[in-house]
Design a protein around this motif. Structure first.
Motif, mmCIF file in Angstrom:
data_model
loop_
_atom_site.group_PDB
_atom_site.id
_atom_site.type_symbol
_atom_site.label_atom_id
_atom_site.label_comp_id
_atom_site.label_asym_id
_atom_site.label_seq_id
_atom_site.Cartn_x
_atom_site.Cartn_y
_atom_site.Cartn_z
ATOM 1 N N GLY A 90 -40.124 -49.347 -44.042
ATOM 2 C CA GLY A 90 -40.837 -48.166 -43.549
ATOM 3 C C GLY A 90 -40.099 -46.896 -43.925
ATOM 4 O O GLY A 90 -38.860 -46.844 -43.880
ATOM 5 N N ILE A 91 -40.856 -45.886 -44.349
ATOM 6 C CA ILE A 91 -40.268 -44.606 -44.739
ATOM 7 C C ILE A 91 -40.863 -43.504 -43.872
ATOM 8 O O ILE A 91 -42.081 -43.326 -43.825
ATOM 9 N N TYR A 92 -39.986 -42.768 -43.173
ATOM 10 C CA TYR A 92 -40.448 -41.559 -42.494
ATOM 11 C C TYR A 92 -40.362 -40.412 -43.509
ATOM 12 O O TYR A 92 -39.297 -40.162 -44.066
ATOM 13 N N ILE A 93 -41.482 -39.760 -43.699
ATOM 14 C CA ILE A 93 -41.546 -38.688 -44.694
ATOM 15 C C ILE A 93 -41.095 -37.382 -44.043
ATOM 16 O O ILE A 93 -41.420 -37.109 -42.884
ATOM 17 N N LYS A 94 -40.354 -36.579 -44.805
ATOM 18 C CA LYS A 94 -39.931 -35.273 -44.294
ATOM 19 C C LYS A 94 -41.156 -34.431 -43.970
ATOM 20 O O LYS A 94 -42.155 -34.477 -44.675
ATOM 21 N N THR A 95 -41.008 -33.621 -42.919
ATOM 22 C CA THR A 95 -42.148 -32.810 -42.477
ATOM 23 C C THR A 95 -42.715 -31.961 -43.604
ATOM 24 O O THR A 95 -43.930 -31.852 -43.785
ATOM 25 N N GLU A 96 -41.814 -31.351 -44.395
ATOM 26 C CA GLU A 96 -42.303 -30.466 -45.444
ATOM 27 C C GLU A 96 -42.978 -31.217 -46.591
ATOM 28 O O GLU A 96 -43.715 -30.632 -47.371
ATOM 29 N N ALA A 97 -42.749 -32.521 -46.687
ATOM 30 C CA ALA A 97 -43.343 -33.291 -47.791
ATOM 31 C C ALA A 97 -44.589 -34.053 -47.380
ATOM 32 O O ALA A 97 -45.170 -34.783 -48.183
ATOM 33 N N LEU A 98 -45.005 -33.885 -46.112
ATOM 34 C CA LEU A 98 -46.141 -34.676 -45.633
ATOM 35 C C LEU A 98 -47.403 -34.424 -46.466
ATOM 36 O O LEU A 98 -48.177 -35.341 -46.737
ATOM 37 N N GLY A 99 -47.564 -33.170 -46.874
ATOM 38 C CA GLY A 99 -48.766 -32.858 -47.643
ATOM 39 C C GLY A 99 -48.808 -33.615 -48.959
ATOM 40 O O GLY A 99 -49.850 -34.073 -49.421
ATOM 41 N N LYS A 100 -47.613 -33.782 -49.542
ATOM 42 C CA LYS A 100 -47.533 -34.422 -50.862
ATOM 43 C C LYS A 100 -48.041 -35.863 -50.816
ATOM 44 O O LYS A 100 -48.578 -36.375 -51.795
ATOM 45 N N TYR A 101 -47.882 -36.499 -49.697
ATOM 46 C CA TYR A 101 -48.259 -37.911 -49.613
ATOM 47 C C TYR A 101 -49.523 -38.111 -48.774
ATOM 48 O O TYR A 101 -49.752 -39.174 -48.212
ATOM 49 N N GLU A 102 -50.332 -37.064 -48.682
ATOM 50 C CA GLU A 102 -51.537 -37.108 -47.866
ATOM 51 C C GLU A 102 -52.433 -38.282 -48.237
ATOM 52 O O GLU A 102 -53.088 -38.872 -47.389
ATOM 53 N N GLN A 103 -52.416 -38.665 -49.505
ATOM 54 C CA GLN A 103 -53.298 -39.759 -49.925
ATOM 55 C C GLN A 103 -52.910 -41.069 -49.236
ATOM 56 O O GLN A 103 -53.714 -41.971 -49.097
#
Lengths: 291, 626, 114
Positions: A122-135
């Protein structure tokens, strides 16, 4: 030198010694698991939205394990009743059933459930990068539907070497169904039957990662609580099984022949411990698997 | 081996029973792995006293650093680095080493010293004798309890010798410091001081839990015939409540210790908050934990623990007071009621150790109220003790000297706790030397004086010989004076603002150097305090020598040298396996001293009640001597 | 379950006593079956939505408490236990609830809005 009231009851209390002893011990165990449950409560209440996962555990297997423990509780009390009725053979078979159920419980938990978890990633995504992985996360969809935000990408890690090698800059993950298809309404809530990981691979850059580990105790407050409470509970199951084995071996038959009531009392006391262990599981199961 | 409902008796020394092989027990089963409560009590006692002495030595080392910070220890400074490693290179303490001494002094004194001595040693040896029982209800569990304690104690000792030294995050082990302490390069992931502290603690807690189960069951089930609850010696009541405190308060701490172990070894984040930055870099942890959670779980035990430390001493003091004033204790019922209320309330006062954590006014009000309420039964107990002296025919033997000294010392300790019960006053006093003085007054010239009194008092029962009165007084007077010389100035230091756990004794802090209190600055007070501590160390030498010498060469005495009334004094000294030659029956209360119309000024509990003696309350018919 | 009288295998008293136990055996099996059924109920109810997450938790805990109560009362013989045991357990229950509630109280009563 004989200690009085080991088997017969003291008139003013109506109890024999070990009965009081085991209830006192169980009282302390209530406080022990109470301390752990209070930790669970505060960690869960204080978890920010999206940081307490659901549906990560195998519900059918957990339900089966619950049933196994319940059945073992029935068999142990029947073992005790058989002893009281002076039917040693019936006692022996019921005790064997109890021990077997206990061992099956442990094997399922330690041999199947836990390794399955350790194998998941499991990977917690950084808050600022959440948009990048929206898909993979579908946060817009989640916000629309009033669901908690999705902050984690989970699945099977294909390049295990990435965990320890700082030169490898990304993780290759075979996504879990939720991340493979986040806007599918079917994925909104956990399902009874576990959904296997898909074949869809996602590449996640390490620089976008807040925190990434296998599903180990350190992965999240949830897994820390889960592994600690089920681990301590499992140790208690193991302890109970070992005591039952001792009371089932031929040495017990010798005690039965000398003083059957003494053996019956020992079985009752161990049975009380076992029921308590079952009782804890009755709370652990919904709190971790279902809610 | 069928059931029996009465205590077995031994009339013929050579009566053999196939199931009872205890006559043939070898050395190991008789003296090392014994299940006899008296042997176990002595084992706990010797270990407890040894750990007390070790903790005392740790304190004497600390006092050097406080009085002469940065200077090499004289004489022993040369070889200390060989024992303790680089923490004390050239005999000069590093801050970490000082912190280790502090953490281990607290831990060892409380959990390896006072609790095993006050609860386990005295309880194990005396309680079955005082209730007329042949042993504890679960002798094997009793032995297991001792050995768990021994393993825990050994682990604590081993922690001194691992790289990095022992635990250094306070006896309270607050997170996140306690989680990150002793980690990183140069430290073994498991064999480091802080982790070993946690593991050792689990064994110590297990030992206490097993002991508590034993004590409670024994007191409920094995009281002799005629020994009703309200005829129990107060010592037994005190141990009974103490056992409940240990039973119910320790497990949440055990849970918390397991979680802290997980944090250290498995890198979980039970107590590690999100966003933590360590050494300039964000900690790579899941976060989401709470340091406050550790504090709540710790102090949930921590507060009942301090009552565990004092209640057995109350019990010992009660016995010796009645015995040496030759009159019954005043207010027995109040004493019993008070000790039960203390036990109950002690579970709901814990957050007064956490006034500075930002709790709101409502919950603070709750805890302030319960904290003040709990002072009431304590005052009732102390008052009952004082009143018990009134009109007494006081004998000033060594146990009584320690007992009488206990009263005002505990009074000072208890009263100085009152300002700390208010979160407003505690805003200033928290973490200052005032707090140290407060709790040390209760434990040091409080509990430990009670324990010394108990040692001198029950020594004849355990050995058949008395300790030397003269050397006992040589032990007592300097100790009493030094205790006050050490801790009284600490109140002043604390009120002047001096902080706890300053490894340089305040030398580098303005508040400890700016103004004087009674002529000396806060920092300067460290010197006389330290000298008093070292002199007090010397004063313990007569006690140690007296103790061991008297075992073989002390004045031989009969079974009841103190002319006491409780049941343990009806047994031989030392009691044989099974304790009593004939099963005792209790006919009267525990403190029948100076009964009118009697020749002797004491009447033992197992003496039958003559018809002429009968008071308003009629004894049960079968217990009246015809 | 009452404490057993001190009896040997041969007396008539014993036969009556053993028969008494036999009646309880049926009870144990019924309770066992009930527990299994309610395990299924717990799982099923977890997929029903009672409004808020808090409500879901409350329902699950209610069912769990019912099941735990059956285990305690029947399997652990608490329904017919002696007063002393009840007293010990009541104090324990009080203290564990105190731990939960007071910690909760301390947690959420703070002067600064978080």
């Amino acid at each position: 030198m004989e200690i009085p009231y080991t088997i017969s009851t003291r008139p003013d209390t109506g109890l024999w010694n070990a009965k009081i002893g085991i209830w006192l011990f169980l009282a302390s165990e209530v406080m022990l698991f109470g301390g752990l449950f209070s930790a669970y409560i505060f960690l869960r209440i204080d978890a920010p939205p999206g940081m307490w996962p659901h549906g990560l555990l195998n519900v059918p297997v957990g339900t089966m394990n619950t049933a196994i423990l319940i059945i073992s509780s029935v068999t142990v009390v029947l073992a005790w009743a058989s002893l009281k009725m002076r039917k040693y053979n019936a006692y022996w078979w019921y005790m064997l059933a109890t021990i077997s159920c206990g061992i099956i419980f442990l094997v399922v938990k330690l041999g199947y459930e836990w390794p399955q978890k350790f194998d998941h990633f499991g990977i917690y995504i950084k808050t600022e990068a959440l948009g990048k992985y929206e898909q993979y996360l579908g946060n817009a969809y989640a916000a629309e539907k009033g669901l908690p935000p999705r902050l984690e990408i989970t699945g099977h890690l294909h390049n295990r070497a990435a965990l320890n090698d700082p030169n490898i800059k990304e993780y290759e993950v075979a996504l879990d169904p939720l991340n493979a298809d986040p806007t599918n309404a079917e994925m909104d809530r956990p399902h009874f039957w576990p959904r296997p990981a898909t074949e869809k691979i996602a590449t996640i850059e390490k620089e976008d990662v807040q925190y990434a580990t296998m599903f180990e105790p350190r992965h999240s407050a949830y897994f820390a609580s889960y592994f600690t409470i089920t681990g301590l509970h499992g140790l208690h199951v193991l302890g109970g099984v070992l005591v039952f084995i001792y009371m089932w071996l031929p040495v017990s038959k010798r005690l039965y022949q000398r003083n059957p009531e003494h053996l019956a009392n020992r079985v009752e006391v161990s049975g009380l411990f076992w029921h308590f262990v079952d009782l804890i599981w009755i709370f652990v199961f919904p709190l971790f698997y279902l809610l | 081996m069928d059931t029996s409902t009465s205590v077995g008796t031994h009339h013929e020394p050579h009566a053999h029973d196939a199931a009872h092989e205890h006559h043939e027990l070898g050395f190991w089963r008789k003296y090392i792995f014994s299940t006899d409560h008296k042997v176990i009590g002595i084992q706990y006692g010797l270990c407890g006293l040894s750990f007390l002495f070790l903790g005392f030595c740790l304190m004497m080392l600390m006092r050097w650093q406080l009085a002469y910070p940065g200077q090499a220890l004289p004489v022993i400074g040369k070889w200390l680095p060989h024992i303790f490693g680089p923490g004390i290179a050239d005999g000069k303490m590093t801050p970490d080493f000082y912190n280790s001494l502090g953490a281990m002094h607290g831990t060892i004194m409380i959990f390896a010293g006072v609790v095993p001595l006050a609860f386990a040693a005295f309880g194990n040896f005396v309680v079955p004798l005082q209730i007329g029982a042949p042993d504890m209800t679960f002798p094997k569990v009793n032995a297991a309890s001792f050995w768990a304690f021994a393993v825990g104690g050994v682990i604590m000792l081993v922690s001194f010798f691992v790289p990095g030294g022992p635990a250094k995050s306070g006896w309270t082990s607050y997170t996140p410091l306690a989680v990150i302490s002793d980690t990183g390069p140069g430290h073994n992931p498991v064999f480091n001081g802080q982790t070993l502290w946690l593991i050792g603690f689990i064994f110590l807690i297990t030992s206490s839990l097993l002991g508590a189960v034993n004590f409670i069951t024994t007191i409920i089930q094995l009281r002799a015939k005629g020994l009703t609850w309200m005829r129990l010696p107060f010592f037994v009541w005190a141990q009974f409540v103490t056992a409940f405190l240990l039973l119910l308060a320790f497990p949440p701490l055990e849970a918390a210790i397991i979680m802290q172990l997980m944090d250290r070894v498995a890198h979980t984040s039970f107590f590690m908050p999100a966003g933590l930055v360590l050494n300039g870099a964000p900690a790579y942890l899941s976060g989401g934990g709470s340091p406050l959670l550790w504090q709540h779980l710790f102090w949930f035990l921590g507060h009942p623990e301090v009552y565990v430390l004092i209640l057995p001493a109350f019990g010992i003091v009660a016995e010796i007071l009645a015995n040496n004033s030759r009159k019954p204790l005043w207010g027995y019922k109040s004493l019993v009621f008070s000790v039960l209320v203390i036990g109950f309330l002690s579970f709901i006062v814990w957050a007064h150790h956490m006034w500075l954590t930002g709790m709101g006014s409502a919950v603070s009000a709750f805890f302030q109220t319960t904290t003040l309420l709990i002072s009431i039964p304590s005052v009732i107990i102390l008052s009952a003790f004082f009143i018990s002296l009134w009109g007494g025919s006081i004998r000033f033997n060594v146990p009584m000297l320690f007992t009488i000294a206990f009263l005002p010392m505990f009074g000072i300790g208890g009263l100085t706790g009152i300002p700390l019960a208010f979160n407003s006053a505690d805003l200033y006093l928290h973490d200052t030397y005032y707090v140290i003085a407060h709790f040390h007054y209760i434990v040091a010239p409080g509990t430990i004086f009670g324990l010394f009194a108990g040692v001198y008092f029950w020594f004849p029962k355990a050995t058949g010989r008395k300790m030397s009165e003269f050397w006992g007084k040589v032990h007592f007077w300097p100790t009493l004076i030094c205790m006050n010389a050490i801790f009284l100035p600490m109140f002043l230091q604390g009120m002047a603002g001096m902080h706890r756990r300053w490894y340089d004794g305040g030398q580098g802090w303005n508040v400890a150097n700016d103004h004087t209190v009674w002529g000396l600055t806060g920092f300067e007070w460290n010197k006389p305090i330290s000298w008093a501590a070292w002199i007090m160390g010397l004063a313990q030498i007569p006690f140690i020598i007296n103790f061991f010498w008297s075992i073989k060469h002390g004045e031989k005495v009969n079974d009841n040298p103190w002319e006491a009334t409780t049941l343990e004094w009806t047994a031989p000294s030392p009691p044989p396996h099974g304790n009593f030659v004939t099963t005792p029956i209790a006919y009267r209360g525990p403190y029948e001293y100076s009964l009118p119309g009697r020749e002797r000024d004491y009447t033992m509990q197992n003496e039958p009640v003559e018809p002429a003696e009968r008071t308003r309350r009629k004894p049960p018919a079968e217990l009246v001597h015809a | 379950m009452n404490n057993p009288p001190d009896i040997s295998q041969d007396s008539k008293e014993y036969e009556e006593y053993a028969h008494g136990i036999r009646k309880h055996v049926r009870g144990y099996l019924m309770v066992g079956a009930t527990l299994l059924v309610f395990t299924g109920v717990t799982v099923a109810l977890s997929y029903v939505h009672f409004g808020t997450q808090k409500a879901n938790i409350a329902v699950a805990m209610l069912v769990a408490t019912f099941k735990a109560g059956l285990v305690a009362a029947i399997f652990m013989h608490l329904a017919a236990e002696k007063r002393l045991i009840y007293r010990v357990l009541i104090f324990t229950g009080f203290f564990v609830l105190g731990l939960f509630w007071l910690t909760f109280f301390a947690w959420y009563d703070y002067p600064i809005f978080r």
